[in-house]
Write an enzyme that holds these catalytic residues in place. Structure first.
Site, short mmCIF file in Angstrom:
data_model
loop_
_atom_site.label_atom_id
_atom_site.label_comp_id
_atom_site.label_asym_id
_atom_site.label_seq_id
_atom_site.Cartn_x
_atom_site.Cartn_y
_atom_site.Cartn_z
N GLU A 125 9.92 4.59 1.37
CA GLU A 125 8.20 4.53 1.65
C GLU A 125 8.21 5.09 2.71
OE1 GLU A 125 4.60 1.70 1.92
OE2 GLU A 125 6.72 0.60 2.09
N ASN A 212 -4.85 1.00 -0.07
CA ASN A 212 -4.32 0.52 1.15
C ASN A 212 -3.86 1.55 1.83
OD1 ASN A 212 -3.97 -2.49 -0.64
ND2 ASN A 212 -5.14 -2.45 1.15
N ALA A 213 -3.95 1.86 3.03
CA ALA A 213 -3.23 2.84 4.02
C ALA A 213 -3.45 3.98 3.40
CB ALA A 213 -1.97 2.52 4.15
N ASP A 240 -2.22 -8.97 -5.11
CA ASP A 240 -2.35 -10.34 -4.73
C ASP A 240 -3.75 -10.99 -4.28
OD1 ASP A 240 -2.95 -8.69 -2.34
OD2 ASP A 240 -1.49 -9.76 -1.31
N HIS A 243 -4.88 -7.78 -0.86
CA HIS A 243 -5.02 -6.29 -0.39
C HIS A 243 -6.01 -5.55 -0.97
CE1 HIS A 243 -1.02 -7.13 0.97
NE2 HIS A 243 -0.89 -5.73 1.63
N ASP A 264 4.97 -5.31 -3.18
CA ASP A 264 5.08 -5.18 -1.88
C ASP A 264 5.49 -6.25 -1.02
OD1 ASP A 264 5.30 -3.54 0.54
OD2 ASP A 264 3.07 -3.30 0.65
N GLY A 299 2.63 -6.20 4.19
CA GLY A 299 3.15 -6.47 2.90
C GLY A 299 2.82 -7.73 2.16
#
Length: 373
Positions: A125, A212-213, A240, A243, A264, A299
Site C-alpha cells: 500500500e 477514502n484518501a 464497516d 469509512h 483494511d 484502518g
C-alpha cells in the site's frame, strides 16, 4: 492431514442456490456438489465460499509490519472469521523496514501454516503515495522506481501495489508493473479525474479503499472518485459503515460492476478497546473504530463475517454480498480456483447458520474449529 468431508445445506454454487451436499476431497479441493434448485423452505445451514480479503494490515493484536511470524498470527485471527485467503498489506515506511517485512512474508506466502488463511501475496500500500494524502500512513512516501519494486518482488510476491498516479514518473511505470503481473491500484492520491482516467488507460486495475484518501467527487471537478465511478470495473471498499456512508456504498454498487469489499483491518481487529500499532503509528480502538490521536480513521476493526452482515443490512441479497467478498476479489487477482464453490476449486468453504453466524471454516479442506471470538 486433510480428510474428506461431506457438508449439507443451502449451497451457493455457480448455478445459483442449491439444496444438497458438497464433498470436500482429501486433496484439499471440492470433489463434487450434488443437489437441486433451492426451494422456499426454511434454511438451517448456508454454505458459502471462503472470504478473500485483499487489504489486511493486522488482527489479534499483531501488525504485519512487525515482521517475523506476525503474518501467521494475523492470518490465524482472520481465518476464525471466515477469511480463507488474504493479502498481507504493508504500510508506508523507510525502505529498509519494508524490505525486512517482505523478507519475512516470503516464506509465509510459500507455505500455509495449519489454521491460517492462505497468503496469496503482498499488497504494497505504501510508500508510493502522495505525501499530501497520507490518511493514516506514516510520512515516508517516496517515488516508485521499477528496479526497487523488482527487488521487493524477489523477497515476496507482490500481488497489488497502490500508487498515486499524479506523482512524477508514476504514470509512466503503470504499464510495466501491470505487464509484470502486479495489479496497480490508485489510492492515497490528490490526482484529478483526468489523472484517474489516464492511469486506467495505462493499465491500472482498481482503486484502493474507494472514497477514502482520494480527491472527492464534485460536479465540476469529478476527482479520483469520479474517475472510479465513471470508468472502473473493479474497486475495493471498506464496508464497516464508518469509512463510507451506506448511501455512498450503494452509489458505488450501481456504478462499479465488480466492486469488492475489504476490511483494511488493523491489529485492533478481534481485540478489546485500547491502544495498538499500525506501522509506526500508535492508534486507539474505541466506539467500533480505530483512529489516530487527531481523530483520523486509521484502518478498521472489521472482519469479513461482519462485512457480510453489514452488506445485508444495507439491502444486498446474500448471494451478491458473497460475490463481493469472495468471487470478485478472486477474479480480480486471477484465481479461477478460489472464491467459488465448484468441483475442482480449492475447498475454502464456510458454513453459517440462518442468522449468518459462522459455524465452520474449511481452509483448503482443513476443518477449523471456530472459537467464540
Amino acid at each position: 492431514m486433510t480428510t474428506q468431508h461431506v457438508l449439507q445445506g443451502r449451497i451457493l454454487s455457480g448455478n445459483g442456490w442449491l439444496d444438497g451436499t458438497i464433498t470436500l476431497g482429501a486433496d484439499g479441493r471440492i470433489a463434487a456438489i450434488d443437489g437441486r434448485l433451492a426451494s422456499g423452505r426454511a434454511v438451517e445451514r448456508y454454505i458459502l465460499p471462503g472470504f478473500i480479503d485483499l487489504h489486511v494490515h493486522g488482527g489479534g493484536g499483531v501488525d504485519i509490519m512487525e515482521g517475523g511470524r506476525a503474518a501467521e498470527a494475523v492470518a490465524r485471527l482472520h481465518a476464525q472469521h471466515g477469511t480463507t485467503a488474504m493479502l498481507a498489506t504493508t504500510m508506508t515506511a523507510p525502505m529498509d523496514e519494508i524490505e525486512n517485512v517482505l523478507a519475512a512474508l516470503g516464506p509465509c506466502c510459500r507455505q500455509r501454516t495449519p489454521g491460517t488463511a492462505r497468503l496469496l501475496g503482498v499488497h504494497l500500500e505504501g510508500p508510493y503515495i502522495n505525501p499530501g494524502k497520507l490518511g493514516a500512513q506514516p510520512d515516508d512516501a517516496c517515488r516508485a522506481v521499477l528496479s526497487q519494486i523488482d527487488k521487493l518482488g524477489q523477497l515476496a510476491p507482490i500481488a497489488l501495489l497502490t500508487l498515486a498516479p499524479e506523482i512524477p514518473g508514476h504514470m509512466e511505470i503503470i504499464r510495466a508493473l501491470s505487464d509484470a503481473g502486479i495489479r496497480v491500484q490508485i489510492g492515497h492520491t490528490l490526482g484529478s479525474y483526468e489523472d484517474g482516467v489516464q492511469a486506467l488507460q495505462q493499465g491500472a486495475a482498481g482503486f484502493t479503499h474507494l472514497f477514502n484518501a482520494m480527491s472527492g467527487l464534485h460536479h465540476r471537478e469529478p476527482g479520483m472518485v469520479g474517475a472510479a465511478l465513471a470508468h472502473a470495473e473493479y474497486a475495493e471498499l471498506i464496508p464497516d459503515l464508518l469509512h463510507v456512508h451506506p448511501g455512498a456504498i450503494r452509489t458505488a454498487l450501481r456504478a462499479i460492476p465488480r466492486l469488492y469489499c475489504v476490511t483494511d483491518s488493523t491489529a485492533a481487529a478481534g481485540m478489546p478497546d485500547g491502544e495498538y500499532k499500525l506501522g509506526s503509528h500508535a492508534v486507539t480502538k474505541c466506539m467500533g473504530g480505530v483512529r489516530l490521536a487527531d481523530g483520523t480513521l486509521a484502518g478498521s476493526t472489521l472482519t469479513m463475517d461482519q462485512a457480510l452482515r453489514n452488506l445485508l443490512a444495507i439491502g444486498l441479497p446474500l448471494a451478491e454480498a458473497s460475490h463481493r467478498l469472495s468471487l470478485y476479489p478472486a477474479d480480480y487477482l486471477g484465481h479461477a480456483d478460489r472464491g467459488r464453490l465448484e468441483a475442482g476449486a480449492w475447498a475454502d468453504v464456510l458454513v453459517l447458520d440462518d442468522a449468518l453466524n459462522l459455524l465452520d471454516v474449511y481452509l483448503e479442506g482443513e476443518h477449523l474449529v471456530v472459537s467464540d471470538v
